[in-house]
Design a protein around this motif. Structure first.
Motif, PDB file in Angstrom:
ATOM      1  N   MET A 283      57.595  59.299  49.731  1.00 30.21           N
ATOM      2  CA  MET A 283      57.497  58.002  49.075  1.00 30.21           C
ATOM      3  C   MET A 283      58.763  57.795  48.245  1.00 30.21           C
ATOM      4  O   MET A 283      59.367  58.762  47.768  1.00 30.21           O
ATOM      5  CB  MET A 283      56.262  57.939  48.178  1.00 30.21           C
ATOM      6  N   TYR A 284      59.158  56.531  48.036  1.00 30.79           N
ATOM      7  CA  TYR A 284      60.447  56.237  47.415  1.00 30.79           C
ATOM      8  C   TYR A 284      60.301  55.325  46.206  1.00 30.79           C
ATOM      9  O   TYR A 284      59.425  54.444  46.166  1.00 30.79           O
ATOM     10  CB  TYR A 284      61.377  55.550  48.428  1.00 30.79           C
ATOM     11  N   TYR A 285      61.192  55.538  45.233  1.00 36.06           N
ATOM     12  CA  TYR A 285      61.392  54.566  44.161  1.00 36.06           C
ATOM     13  C   TYR A 285      62.556  53.680  44.583  1.00 36.06           C
ATOM     14  O   TYR A 285      63.663  54.169  44.854  1.00 36.06           O
ATOM     15  CB  TYR A 285      61.710  55.246  42.838  1.00 36.06           C
ATOM     16  N   VAL A 286      62.309  52.360  44.626  1.00 35.75           N
ATOM     17  CA  VAL A 286      63.321  51.391  45.048  1.00 35.75           C
ATOM     18  C   VAL A 286      63.767  50.595  43.819  1.00 35.75           C
ATOM     19  O   VAL A 286      62.948  49.914  43.194  1.00 35.75           O
ATOM     20  CB  VAL A 286      62.765  50.439  46.121  1.00 35.75           C
ATOM     21  N   PRO A 287      65.038  50.658  43.452  1.00 33.05           N
ATOM     22  CA  PRO A 287      65.509  49.907  42.284  1.00 33.05           C
ATOM     23  C   PRO A 287      65.498  48.405  42.566  1.00 33.05           C
ATOM     24  O   PRO A 287      65.490  47.979  43.721  1.00 33.05           O
ATOM     25  CB  PRO A 287      66.932  50.435  42.079  1.00 33.05           C
ATOM     26  N   PRO A 288      65.507  47.601  41.518  1.00 34.03           N
ATOM     27  CA  PRO A 288      65.434  46.139  41.712  1.00 34.03           C
ATOM     28  C   PRO A 288      66.507  45.579  42.634  1.00 34.03           C
ATOM     29  O   PRO A 288      66.238  44.655  43.410  1.00 34.03           O
ATOM     30  CB  PRO A 288      65.581  45.599  40.282  1.00 34.03           C
ATOM     31  N   ASN A 289      67.742  46.124  42.589  1.00 36.08           N
ATOM     32  CA  ASN A 289      68.802  45.529  43.408  1.00 36.08           C
ATOM     33  C   ASN A 289      68.707  45.895  44.888  1.00 36.08           C
ATOM     34  O   ASN A 289      69.517  45.436  45.693  1.00 36.08           O
ATOM     35  CB  ASN A 289      70.183  45.869  42.849  1.00 36.08           C
ATOM     36  N   LEU A 290      67.710  46.719  45.269  1.00 39.18           N
ATOM     37  CA  LEU A 290      67.501  47.044  46.685  1.00 39.18           C
ATOM     38  C   LEU A 290      66.149  46.566  47.205  1.00 39.18           C
ATOM     39  O   LEU A 290      65.866  46.712  48.401  1.00 39.18           O
ATOM     40  CB  LEU A 290      67.622  48.559  46.905  1.00 39.18           C
TER      41      LEU A 290
ATOM     42  N   LYS B 160      64.916  43.646  47.844  1.00 44.74           N
ATOM     43  CA  LYS B 160      64.987  42.610  48.869  1.00 44.74           C
ATOM     44  C   LYS B 160      65.254  43.193  50.247  1.00 44.74           C
ATOM     45  O   LYS B 160      64.732  42.710  51.263  1.00 44.74           O
ATOM     46  CB  LYS B 160      66.077  41.604  48.505  1.00 44.74           C
ATOM     47  N   ASN B 161      66.058  44.255  50.304  1.00 51.32           N
ATOM     48  CA  ASN B 161      66.445  44.833  51.601  1.00 51.32           C
ATOM     49  C   ASN B 161      65.492  45.924  52.085  1.00 51.32           C
ATOM     50  O   ASN B 161      65.378  46.142  53.300  1.00 51.32           O
ATOM     51  CB  ASN B 161      67.857  45.424  51.507  1.00 51.32           C
ATOM     52  N   TYR B 162      64.824  46.610  51.155  1.00 51.84           N
ATOM     53  CA  TYR B 162      64.049  47.789  51.556  1.00 51.84           C
ATOM     54  C   TYR B 162      62.544  47.634  51.380  1.00 51.84           C
ATOM     55  O   TYR B 162      61.781  48.362  52.022  1.00 51.84           O
ATOM     56  CB  TYR B 162      64.517  49.012  50.754  1.00 51.84           C
ATOM     57  N   GLY B 163      62.093  46.742  50.524  1.00 56.13           N
ATOM     58  CA  GLY B 163      60.659  46.635  50.280  1.00 56.13           C
ATOM     59  C   GLY B 163      60.111  47.926  49.698  1.00 56.13           C
ATOM     60  O   GLY B 163      60.660  48.481  48.749  1.00 56.13           O
ATOM     61  N   GLY B 164      59.018  48.431  50.291  1.00 54.33           N
ATOM     62  CA  GLY B 164      58.414  49.690  49.868  1.00 54.33           C
ATOM     63  C   GLY B 164      58.424  50.703  50.999  1.00 54.33           C
ATOM     64  O   GLY B 164      57.425  50.873  51.707  1.00 54.33           O
ATOM     65  N   PRO B 165      59.544  51.411  51.216  1.00 53.34           N
ATOM     66  CA  PRO B 165      59.661  52.305  52.373  1.00 53.34           C
ATOM     67  C   PRO B 165      58.822  53.570  52.227  1.00 53.34           C
ATOM     68  O   PRO B 165      58.468  53.996  51.126  1.00 53.34           O
ATOM     69  CB  PRO B 165      61.153  52.651  52.408  1.00 53.34           C
ATOM     70  N   VAL B 166      58.516  54.180  53.366  1.00 52.04           N
ATOM     71  CA  VAL B 166      57.838  55.473  53.427  1.00 52.04           C
ATOM     72  C   VAL B 166      58.327  56.175  54.692  1.00 52.04           C
ATOM     73  O   VAL B 166      58.669  55.519  55.685  1.00 52.04           O
ATOM     74  CB  VAL B 166      56.299  55.309  53.452  1.00 52.04           C
ATOM     75  N   SER B 167      58.426  57.489  54.665  1.00 53.75           N
ATOM     76  CA  SER B 167      58.846  58.232  55.854  1.00 53.75           C
ATOM     77  C   SER B 167      57.926  59.410  56.092  1.00 53.75           C
ATOM     78  O   SER B 167      57.308  59.930  55.152  1.00 53.75           O
ATOM     79  CB  SER B 167      60.302  58.711  55.720  1.00 53.75           C
ATOM     80  N   MET B 168      57.834  59.829  57.355  1.00 58.07           N
ATOM     81  CA  MET B 168      56.955  60.922  57.760  1.00 58.07           C
ATOM     82  C   MET B 168      57.631  61.770  58.825  1.00 58.07           C
ATOM     83  O   MET B 168      58.400  61.255  59.636  1.00 58.07           O
ATOM     84  CB  MET B 168      55.629  60.376  58.299  1.00 58.07           C
TER      85      MET B 168
END
Length: 378
Positions: free
Chosen positions: A341-348, A350-358
């Motif tokens: 799970m990721y913390y996405v800063p405000p300036n990203l 718009k481009n990344y939303g709420g990513p997750v990887s497995m």
């Protein structure tokens, strides 16, 4: 290799002693993010071999390490949210971990004990200068995780450096080293050796006491990124590691800080890893990171012009588990998986939303016992 503890040298054997070990991960990598999902079958892998013998009053060691990632990953690399470092088709890599080179280590070292001191010299066609902690693929805390840390290029990315000369001095628990090496990172041709002038330097102090070890290091890298010609960089790192086996329980902990001092600002990184194994079959691992990245404007400056970039502080938390399928000490297979799970800063956002990887993978690990003469026991 630089960083090895050579405080005590045992002499007497004049025959070669050989050993080899390695890891192979084969599995599915699923990266889910806004606009662009990535799903691929791939393999991260490495194999290392070394030979040691006594020469004169000291010890000679030759080391080699290979990776087939140039053939088992896509040319652009392994998809990984927020990962950066090195290039593909002359552009900076973003959201990909580059394949490691075919030749990841090839060198020799000589260590000699004089009284209570041990002096060592090392030369590597490809090797690791005295900068940063032990590379992630060799750390006990990361041995079950197939993915490189997001902090890789602030901590240990110089572990594959074409052209290294190092000297070290050890006494008891303490060791100090210095290296002279080529600062440029490997290029996109992952099967060659990118030799050039030795134009960078580093120093490192290491302490090892029982299950604990620590290091502090710093260096000056000349023109490290091919996509940022003419720009030097300073790197500082510090780390602490703990590894202990008690009965059927093995615990490995690792914490590190690294910082690249670049023209666009201070690119700092914080990393904590854990690895817990029990009953010789179960392996629980985790990784937490907070890393400053240049993602929005990576590689956008024309040659000779610098436009200061907005930086992004990203975070990632990985939890995974591997179960060994057999109990062999020499050849071991495991089945594992993890989620990040990721913390996405405000300036990203718009481009990344709420990513997750497995990841879901099969892991094969091999290790040979040290053998006298030329015999190998794989």
């Amino acid at each position: 290799m630089p960083g090895m503890n050579m405080s005590t040298i045992e002499t007497g054997s004049r025959s070669w002693r050989w050993k080899a070990h390695g890891n192979v991960f084969v599995g599915m990598n699923d990266q889910e993010r806004k606009f662009t999902d990535f799903r691929t079958i791939e393999s991260q892998n490495w194999a290392m071999g070394s030979g040691t013998r006594e020469v004169g009053t000291g010890r000679l060691t030759i080391s080699s390490m290979l990776s087939l990632e140039p053939f088992t990953l896509k040319k652009i690399g392994s998809p990984q949210v927020f990962q950066t470092g090195e290039s593909f088709e002359h552009a900076p890599l973003v959201d990909y971990q580059h394949p490691h080179d075919l030749f990841t280590a090839l060198g020799a070292s000589y260590a000699r004990q004089t009284g209570r001191w041990t002096v060592s010299l090392e030369g590597d066609v490809v090797g690791s200068p005295a900068l940063g902690p032990e590379p992630f693929m060799h750390r006990a805390s990361a041995s079950e995780n197939p993915e490189a840390p997001l902090s890789h290029h602030q901590l240990d990315s110089t572990h594959i450096t074409p052209g290294v000369v190092s000297a070290g001095l050890s006494r008891g628990a303490a060791r100090i080293e210095a290296s002279w090496f080529r600062g440029r990172e490997p290029d996109e041709d992952r099967t060659d050796i990118d030799l050039g002038a030795l134009d960078s330097w580093s120093t490192r102090g290491t302490w090892t006491i029982g299950p604990w070890s620590a290091q502090v290091s710093g260096g000056h890298l000349h023109n490290p990124e091919i996509t940022a010609p003419g720009r030097d960089m300073a790197r500082l790192t510090a780390s602490v590691a703990y590894s202990q086996t008690t009965g059927s329980l093995t615990t490995a902990l690792f914490g590190a800080w690294g910082e690249n001092r670049e023209v666009h600002g201070l690119m700092d990184a914080y990393l904590v890893e854990t690895g817990i194994s029990w009953l010789d079959r179960n392996h629980l691992y985790s990784r937490a990171e907070l890393v400053t990245k240049d993602i929005l404007n990576a590689g956008s400056d024309p040659v000779g012009f610098i436009d200061f970039h907005p930086l992004s502080r990203v975070g990632a938390l990985t939890v995974g588990y591997t179960r060994d399928l057999n109990g062999s000490n020499r050849n071991r297979f495991g089945l594992g998986g993890d989620v990040t799970m990721y913390y996405v800063p405000p300036n990203l956002k718009k481009n990344y939303g709420g990513p997750v990887s497995m990841h879901v993978f099969v892991r094969y690990r091999f290790m040979s016992a040290a053998a006298d003469g030329t015999a190998h026991d794989h």
